[in-house]
Design a protein around this motif. Structure first.
Motif, mmCIF file in Angstrom:
data_model
loop_
_atom_site.group_PDB
_atom_site.id
_atom_site.type_symbol
_atom_site.label_atom_id
_atom_site.label_comp_id
_atom_site.label_asym_id
_atom_site.label_seq_id
_atom_site.Cartn_x
_atom_site.Cartn_y
_atom_site.Cartn_z
ATOM 1 N N PRO A 112 0.818 -1.217 0.000
ATOM 2 C CA PRO A 112 0.000 0.000 0.000
ATOM 3 C C PRO A 112 0.846 1.260 0.000
ATOM 4 O O PRO A 112 1.939 1.311 0.554
ATOM 5 C CB PRO A 112 -0.802 -0.127 1.301
ATOM 6 N N ARG A 113 0.302 2.323 -0.610
ATOM 7 C CA ARG A 113 0.993 3.602 -0.743
ATOM 8 C C ARG A 113 0.209 4.710 -0.047
ATOM 9 O O ARG A 113 -1.028 4.690 -0.025
ATOM 10 C CB ARG A 113 1.164 3.966 -2.219
ATOM 11 N N LEU A 114 0.917 5.667 0.476
ATOM 12 C CA LEU A 114 0.268 6.879 0.959
ATOM 13 C C LEU A 114 -0.286 7.625 -0.245
ATOM 14 O O LEU A 114 0.387 7.749 -1.276
ATOM 15 C CB LEU A 114 1.261 7.781 1.695
ATOM 16 N N ASN A 115 -1.522 8.115 -0.145
ATOM 17 C CA ASN A 115 -2.060 8.898 -1.256
ATOM 18 C C ASN A 115 -1.512 10.328 -1.199
ATOM 19 O O ASN A 115 -0.688 10.671 -0.338
ATOM 20 C CB ASN A 115 -3.594 8.853 -1.268
ATOM 21 N N TYR A 116 -1.949 11.162 -2.124
ATOM 22 C CA TYR A 116 -1.399 12.515 -2.240
ATOM 23 C C TYR A 116 -1.497 13.275 -0.918
ATOM 24 O O TYR A 116 -0.505 13.831 -0.425
ATOM 25 C CB TYR A 116 -2.131 13.280 -3.348
ATOM 26 N N SER A 117 -2.672 13.292 -0.320
ATOM 27 C CA SER A 117 -2.867 14.068 0.910
ATOM 28 C C SER A 117 -2.093 13.473 2.081
ATOM 29 O O SER A 117 -1.510 14.206 2.890
ATOM 30 C CB SER A 117 -4.359 14.141 1.248
ATOM 31 N N GLN A 118 -2.097 12.165 2.201
ATOM 32 C CA GLN A 118 -1.350 11.515 3.283
ATOM 33 C C GLN A 118 0.149 11.779 3.149
ATOM 34 O O GLN A 118 0.846 11.971 4.150
ATOM 35 C CB GLN A 118 -1.634 10.018 3.286
ATOM 36 N N SER A 119 0.637 11.791 1.912
ATOM 37 C CA SER A 119 2.053 12.071 1.681
ATOM 38 C C SER A 119 2.394 13.492 2.110
ATOM 39 O O SER A 119 3.423 13.731 2.772
ATOM 40 C CB SER A 119 2.389 11.881 0.199
ATOM 41 N N LEU A 120 1.539 14.449 1.733
ATOM 42 C CA LEU A 120 1.755 15.838 2.155
ATOM 43 C C LEU A 120 1.726 15.950 3.672
ATOM 44 O O LEU A 120 2.557 16.652 4.278
ATOM 45 C CB LEU A 120 0.691 16.746 1.558
ATOM 46 N N GLU A 121 0.778 15.273 4.301
ATOM 47 C CA GLU A 121 0.668 15.338 5.759
ATOM 48 C C GLU A 121 1.939 14.817 6.425
ATOM 49 O O GLU A 121 2.450 15.436 7.376
ATOM 50 C CB GLU A 121 -0.541 14.527 6.224
ATOM 51 N N ALA A 122 2.451 13.709 5.932
ATOM 52 C CA ALA A 122 3.684 13.161 6.491
ATOM 53 C C ALA A 122 4.831 14.150 6.322
ATOM 54 O O ALA A 122 5.609 14.403 7.252
ATOM 55 C CB ALA A 122 4.018 11.835 5.827
ATOM 56 N N ALA A 123 4.951 14.727 5.127
ATOM 57 C CA ALA A 123 6.040 15.660 4.857
ATOM 58 C C ALA A 123 5.938 16.910 5.724
ATOM 59 O O ALA A 123 6.941 17.370 6.288
ATOM 60 C CB ALA A 123 6.051 16.041 3.379
ATOM 61 N N PHE A 124 4.745 17.469 5.849
ATOM 62 C CA PHE A 124 4.583 18.685 6.649
ATOM 63 C C PHE A 124 4.818 18.412 8.131
ATOM 64 O O PHE A 124 5.380 19.247 8.842
ATOM 65 C CB PHE A 124 3.199 19.290 6.430
ATOM 66 N N THR A 125 4.399 17.248 8.608
ATOM 67 C CA THR A 125 4.625 16.904 10.021
ATOM 68 C C THR A 125 6.115 16.792 10.315
ATOM 69 O O THR A 125 6.622 17.344 11.294
ATOM 70 C CB THR A 125 3.914 15.587 10.379
ATOM 71 N N VAL A 126 6.821 16.073 9.448
ATOM 72 C CA VAL A 126 8.267 15.927 9.616
ATOM 73 C C VAL A 126 8.952 17.280 9.444
ATOM 74 O O VAL A 126 9.873 17.632 10.194
ATOM 75 C CB VAL A 126 8.811 14.894 8.608
ATOM 76 N N ALA A 127 8.492 18.055 8.463
ATOM 77 C CA ALA A 127 9.076 19.382 8.228
ATOM 78 C C ALA A 127 8.927 20.279 9.447
ATOM 79 O O ALA A 127 9.827 21.063 9.768
ATOM 80 C CB ALA A 127 8.421 20.027 7.009
ATOM 81 N N GLY A 128 7.783 20.149 10.125
ATOM 82 C CA GLY A 128 7.578 20.954 11.332
ATOM 83 C C GLY A 128 8.618 20.657 12.387
ATOM 84 O O GLY A 128 9.170 21.566 13.030
ATOM 85 N N GLU A 129 8.931 19.376 12.571
ATOM 86 C CA GLU A 129 9.957 18.990 13.545
ATOM 87 C C GLU A 129 11.340 19.448 13.094
ATOM 88 O O GLU A 129 12.165 19.882 13.904
ATOM 89 C CB GLU A 129 9.949 17.474 13.742
ATOM 90 N N MET A 130 11.595 19.341 11.790
ATOM 91 C CA MET A 130 12.893 19.772 11.270
ATOM 92 C C MET A 130 13.070 21.280 11.412
ATOM 93 O O MET A 130 14.172 21.769 11.681
ATOM 94 C CB MET A 130 13.035 19.357 9.803
ATOM 95 N N SER A 131 11.988 22.021 11.234
ATOM 96 C CA SER A 131 12.055 23.481 11.393
ATOM 97 C C SER A 131 12.398 23.856 12.825
ATOM 98 O O SER A 131 13.162 24.797 13.068
ATOM 99 C CB SER A 131 10.720 24.119 10.983
ATOM 100 N N VAL A 132 11.847 23.117 13.774
ATOM 101 C CA VAL A 132 12.154 23.363 15.189
ATOM 102 C C VAL A 132 13.635 23.118 15.446
ATOM 103 O O VAL A 132 14.309 23.922 16.113
ATOM 104 C CB VAL A 132 11.289 22.458 16.095
#
Length: 438
Positions: free
Chosen positions: A409-429
């Motif tokens: 199974p694959r993450l769909n478009y929205s799930q992929s964005l959500e994962a990236a933004f969540t990780v990006a938030g931690e990386m920004s911190v």
């Protein structure tokens, strides 16, 4: 160690390879493939190696993603464009968060083969060949015979996909891919921050080189890989893709795959899972990168959420002790597969995938090593329902609505964005904290 040639792997034990019933037909197909033009250029592979070296030093950040196993039927302009666009956007999100230039590697134009637990399986009470990807056999029971002619179909589909993506990116402005659609993330806790990031990404000025991408696949069917290996100068390159990787099931130290990989000049990936011993990892690196070349090896770790600290810590220490440079990448999906209790669909939870990435970030920070990138199985299709959870709230009952994949199974478009933004938030911190200490 014995001399290497593109065919020296044949003297070793090869796992996970399809064996052809019609040897004469297979020989004819492989001879044809050996004379067809390469799909990529050696110079492109060398450039990717340079960029991976930069990622290993913390100067770039890699996003690698795409289908678990490509399907011939998806070699269509709109599907290819949506897949590339998603990988581009994931790269832009993480580049915005980290301040590190992106490297985009697509599981595309060649990811047609898959390892399987057994060579056969039972379907409706009948034993048939396992589905090993469309360049080996078909998904339908009537098409399960392992057919070497499909290797040619895989080559030509790969060529068509790569040709389209090259022309698309050469004729487009980066702005055409920056329109991130975050509307489906409106229920995310950090939606206000996501909206701000989207605006900033759209407002950025991009260069044509920001559309660069690289192709990759698991090099499992070694007769195919040998046929697409070419001598360039005094080196041999696998010119079916810019980067190829060894799977967790085929990385035996004395096996055929390690033998093949040790001789090609491409940058190469190695999947590292729970069964990898620390000393085994050291020995594997010595075989694959004896000259300690930066950017040569990308270690793709895949443990599963909740298991990272106990395994990755030892693997990082082993690498540090042997002194061989590597690029660390977190595979957020392959250790997190589950079977839905209600309907037996293979699936994953978005939250588990995100958790594994966050755990990897924490361990690398603790160990003083660099997390150079992420690896995920994703699709640019918005309506796919293969993975559970996320702010879209996909449930087990919703999985059958649009479960397309023939394999994992694959993450769909929205799930992929959500994962990236969540990780990006931690990386920004983390990035802000580093700035504050300077």
């Amino acid at each position: 160690m014995a001399a290497w040639t593109p065919s020296s792997w044949q003297a070793k034990t090869a796992l996970q390879m399809a064996e052809w019933e019609d040897k004469a037909q297979a020989t004819e197909v492989l001879e044809k493939l050996s004379k067809l033009p390469p799909l990529v250029q050696a110079g492109e592979c060398d450039l990717l190696k340079q960029r991976l070296a930069e990622a290993g030093r913390g100067e770039r950040f890699i996003v690698q993603g795409g289908d678990c196993a490509e399907r011939f039927q998806d070699c269509q302009a709109d599907r290819l464009e949506s897949q590339y666009k998603l990988i581009w956007q994931l790269g832009a999100i993480l580049e915005h968060a980290t301040g590190r230039a992106g490297v985009r590697i697509c599981r595309i134009a060649g990811q047609y083969g898959k390892p399987r637990s057994k060579p056969t399986e039972m379907v409706d009470g009948k034993e048939v060949k396992s589905f090993k990807g469309e360049n080996i056999n078909g998904f339908e029971v009537k098409d399960r015979k392992w057919d070497p002619e499909r290797l040619l179909q895989g080559y030509f589909h790969s060529s068509a996909a790569l040709n389209y993506l090259r022309s698309l990116t050469s004729a487009s402005s980066p702005d055409a891919f920056a329109d991130i659609d975050a509307a489906s993330l409106s229920k995310a806790k950090a939606f206000a921050a996501i909206e701000g990031d989207v605006k900033a990404i759209k407002a950025k000025t991009y260069a044509p080189s920001d559309l660069d991408f690289y192709t990759s696949h698991e090099a499992m069917q070694l007769d195919l890989e040998e046929a697409l290996t070419r001598k360039v100068g005094d080196k041999y390159y696998n010119l079916s893709a810019h980067l190829v990787w060894i799977g967790d099931r085929t990385r035996q130290l004395t096996g055929a795959h390690v033998e093949y990989f040790r001789g090609i000049a491409n940058p190469i990936g190695v999947k590292v899972g729970p069964s990898m011993k620390n000393d085994e990892l050291k020995e594997l690196l010595q075989i694959l990168n004896p000259n300690k070349e930066e950017g040569r090896i990308m270690l793709i770790t895949r443990y599963g959420a909740g298991k990272v600290d106990s395994m990755l810590t030892g693997h990082i220490k082993a690498v540090q002790e042997c002194g061989i440079p590597v690029v660390w990448q977190c595979d957020a999906v392959h250790g997190n597969g589950i079977v839905a209790e209600s309907n037996k669909y293979k699936t994953r939870r978005v939250e588990d995938c995100i958790q594994e990435i966050l755990e990897c970030m924490a361990v690398h920070k603790k160990c003083g090593s660099v997390l150079g990138g992420l690896h995920m199985e994703v699709t640019g299709q918005t309506s796919v329902t293969e993975c559970l959870g996320g702010c879209m709230g996909i449930t087990e009952a919703m999985l059958p609505q649009n479960y397309e994949t023939f394999c994992d199974p694959r993450l769909n478009y929205s799930q992929s964005l959500e994962a990236a933004f969540t990780v990006a938030g931690e990386m920004s911190v983390d990035r802000a904290a580093k700035r504050a200490r300077q």
